[in-house]
Design a protein around this motif. Sequence first.
Motif, PDB file in Angstrom:
ATOM      1  N   GLY A  86       0.805  -1.217   0.000  1.00 16.45           N
ATOM      2  CA  GLY A  86       0.000   0.000   0.000  1.00 16.45           C
ATOM      3  C   GLY A  86       0.835   1.262   0.000  1.00 16.45           C
ATOM      4  O   GLY A  86       0.430   2.291  -0.549  1.00 16.45           O
ATOM      5  N   ALA A  87       2.037   1.182   0.586  1.00 15.31           N
ATOM      6  CA  ALA A  87       2.926   2.349   0.638  1.00 15.31           C
ATOM      7  C   ALA A  87       3.875   2.401  -0.552  1.00 15.31           C
ATOM      8  O   ALA A  87       4.681   3.326  -0.665  1.00 15.31           O
ATOM      9  CB  ALA A  87       3.728   2.328   1.935  1.00 15.31           C
ATOM     10  N   GLY A  88       3.783   1.394  -1.436  1.00  7.26           N
ATOM     11  CA  GLY A  88       4.631   1.391  -2.624  1.00  7.26           C
ATOM     12  C   GLY A  88       6.026   0.853  -2.400  1.00  7.26           C
ATOM     13  O   GLY A  88       6.891   0.974  -3.271  1.00  7.26           O
ATOM     14  N   LEU A  89       6.279   0.241  -1.230  1.00  8.31           N
ATOM     15  CA  LEU A  89       7.613  -0.286  -0.934  1.00  8.31           C
ATOM     16  C   LEU A  89       7.777  -1.726  -1.416  1.00  8.31           C
ATOM     17  O   LEU A  89       8.898  -2.184  -1.640  1.00  8.31           O
ATOM     18  CB  LEU A  89       7.887  -0.211   0.570  1.00  8.31           C
ATOM     19  CG  LEU A  89       7.824   1.205   1.171  1.00  8.31           C
ATOM     20  CD1 LEU A  89       8.047   1.152   2.668  1.00  8.31           C
ATOM     21  CD2 LEU A  89       8.839   2.124   0.503  1.00  8.31           C
ATOM     22  N   MET A  90       6.660  -2.431  -1.535  1.00  9.06           N
ATOM     23  CA  MET A  90       6.657  -3.768  -2.117  1.00  9.06           C
ATOM     24  C   MET A  90       5.643  -3.801  -3.245  1.00  9.06           C
ATOM     25  O   MET A  90       4.743  -2.957  -3.323  1.00  9.06           O
ATOM     26  CB  MET A  90       6.312  -4.836  -1.061  1.00  9.06           C
ATOM     27  CG  MET A  90       7.466  -5.218  -0.155  1.00  9.06           C
ATOM     28  SD  MET A  90       7.035  -6.579   0.989  1.00  9.06           S
ATOM     29  CE  MET A  90       6.691  -7.925  -0.169  1.00  9.06           C
ATOM     30  N   GLY A  91       5.812  -4.785  -4.123  1.00 10.61           N
ATOM     31  CA  GLY A  91       4.897  -4.898  -5.252  1.00 10.61           C
ATOM     32  C   GLY A  91       4.551  -6.347  -5.509  1.00 10.61           C
ATOM     33  O   GLY A  91       4.736  -7.212  -4.652  1.00 10.61           O
ATOM     34  N   SER A  92       4.055  -6.609  -6.711  1.00  9.24           N
ATOM     35  CA  SER A  92       3.664  -7.963  -7.088  1.00  9.24           C
ATOM     36  C   SER A  92       4.231  -8.282  -8.460  1.00  9.24           C
ATOM     37  O   SER A  92       4.141  -7.474  -9.385  1.00  9.24           O
ATOM     38  CB  SER A  92       2.141  -8.098  -7.111  1.00  9.24           C
ATOM     39  OG  SER A  92       1.758  -9.359  -7.621  1.00  9.24           O
ATOM     40  N   GLY A  93       4.812  -9.465  -8.566  1.00 11.10           N
ATOM     41  CA  GLY A  93       5.328  -9.910  -9.861  1.00 11.10           C
ATOM     42  C   GLY A  93       4.382 -10.866 -10.535  1.00 11.10           C
ATOM     43  O   GLY A  93       4.763 -11.604 -11.432  1.00 11.10           O
ATOM     44  N   GLY A  94       3.127 -10.859 -10.108  1.00 15.13           N
ATOM     45  CA  GLY A  94       2.131 -11.789 -10.618  1.00 15.13           C
ATOM     46  C   GLY A  94       1.447 -12.461  -9.450  1.00 15.13           C
ATOM     47  O   GLY A  94       1.745 -12.180  -8.283  1.00 15.13           O
ATOM     48  N   HIS A  95       0.516 -13.358  -9.747  1.00 17.79           N
ATOM     49  CA  HIS A  95      -0.243 -14.008  -8.684  1.00 17.79           C
ATOM     50  C   HIS A  95       0.678 -14.787  -7.750  1.00 17.79           C
ATOM     51  O   HIS A  95       1.412 -15.675  -8.177  1.00 17.79           O
ATOM     52  CB  HIS A  95      -1.277 -14.959  -9.284  1.00 17.79           C
ATOM     53  CG  HIS A  95      -2.122 -15.649  -8.249  1.00 17.79           C
ATOM     54  ND1 HIS A  95      -3.030 -14.973  -7.471  1.00 17.79           N
ATOM     55  CD2 HIS A  95      -2.170 -16.950  -7.857  1.00 17.79           C
ATOM     56  CE1 HIS A  95      -3.615 -15.825  -6.646  1.00 17.79           C
ATOM     57  NE2 HIS A  95      -3.115 -17.025  -6.861  1.00 17.79           N
ATOM     58  N   GLY A  96       0.666 -14.420  -6.444  1.00 15.04           N
ATOM     59  CA  GLY A  96       1.450 -15.138  -5.452  1.00 15.04           C
ATOM     60  C   GLY A  96       2.930 -14.831  -5.458  1.00 15.04           C
ATOM     61  O   GLY A  96       3.715 -15.535  -4.818  1.00 15.04           O
ATOM     62  N   ILE A  97       3.335 -13.780  -6.165  1.00 16.32           N
ATOM     63  CA  ILE A  97       4.754 -13.416  -6.236  1.00 16.32           C
ATOM     64  C   ILE A  97       4.967 -12.080  -5.527  1.00 16.32           C
ATOM     65  O   ILE A  97       4.333 -11.083  -5.857  1.00 16.32           O
ATOM     66  CB  ILE A  97       5.242 -13.303  -7.696  1.00 16.32           C
ATOM     67  CG1 ILE A  97       5.000 -14.618  -8.439  1.00 16.32           C
ATOM     68  CG2 ILE A  97       6.713 -12.916  -7.732  1.00 16.32           C
ATOM     69  CD1 ILE A  97       5.756 -15.804  -7.870  1.00 16.32           C
TER      70      ILE A  97
END
Length: 278
Positions: A86-97
Motif C-alpha cells: 500500500g505504501a509502494g515499498l513492495m509490489g507484485s510480480g504476478g499471482h502469489g509473487i
Amino acid sequence: MEDCGGVPIERGGLMMKPQILRTATDYRPALLWLMGRLKRAATSEALAEFERVIGDLIPAEHREENESGKIKWEWYVRWSRQDLVGAGLMGSGGHGIWTITPKGQQWLAEHPDGGGDELKAYLSSAKKSKKAGTTTSRRTSGRKTRSRRRRTQAEAGLSFDDLKHIKRYIPPDEFQARFGARWEALLAEERARVQTDISDKELAQRARQILREVYAFLSGDGGAVSSEKTYDWMQFCYALGLYRETTALFAFVFQDDLPQWAYERARKMAEACRARLG
C-alpha cells in the motif's frame, strides 16, 4: 550481495538484520529487510525464508494459532506485506509473487535495518494520504454520478423527433451508447401508437373483402385494374400464403407500369410461388 562476518552486505551499504519481533508491526521492517535480500519470491518461499533467516526472533506466542486457525507470525508477515504494498515499498510480480520496488530499495539504502519506528510513521502517513485520495475520489465519483443522473434526466425528456434529429448528426455507436435505451422505448411507443385497434372478426372481414375483389378481377368481373394495384394484391396474397392467386396476378403486372425494383420483386414472388406449387 555477499556475507561479511555474518552480516549481509548490499550494494551501497550494510543491510542490518532487525533485532526485535515483539509486536505485529515489528514484522513490517523485518519483511522489507528480507525482501531487500530476496528481491522476488513466491509467497511460500518468502515465508519459509523469513522463518529460516529471522525465525530465531519469532516469540513462542507468535507461533501459536489465532482465532481463525492461522499461525500468528505468518499472518503478521502477510499483513505486513499488504501495508508495504500500500505504501509502494513492495509490489507484485504476478499471482502469489512478492517483490520489492525501487522505492523499497531506496528506503533500505537509507534505513539498512528496515527503519523501525520511522517505517511505522511512514506507513501511517501513506495510509492517511491514500485515505484522503479515496475520499477525494469518492467526491469526484459523486459529482460524476450526479452529472450522469442530470444527463439521464435530460435525455429522458427527449422526444422521438428530437432523437431522430440527433441520430442524423452523431456516429451510430455513440448514439446507441447514449440514447439506445431511450430510442428503443420511443420506437416501441411509436409502433404501439400506429397500431389500429381492430377485432379479429373485423380484420377477417376486411381481408375477405380484398380477396373478393381479387377473385372478381381474376374471373373477369372486376373491370380494369392498374399494375400498381395488382402488385399490391400480389403482396397481400403472398403474405397469406395464397400462392396460386399470387402467380395468376403476375400475368397482369406490366413492366413498363412499375419501377424496375417493384417489377423484379413481383417476378421473384411469382417464381417462388410456382416453385412452391410444383
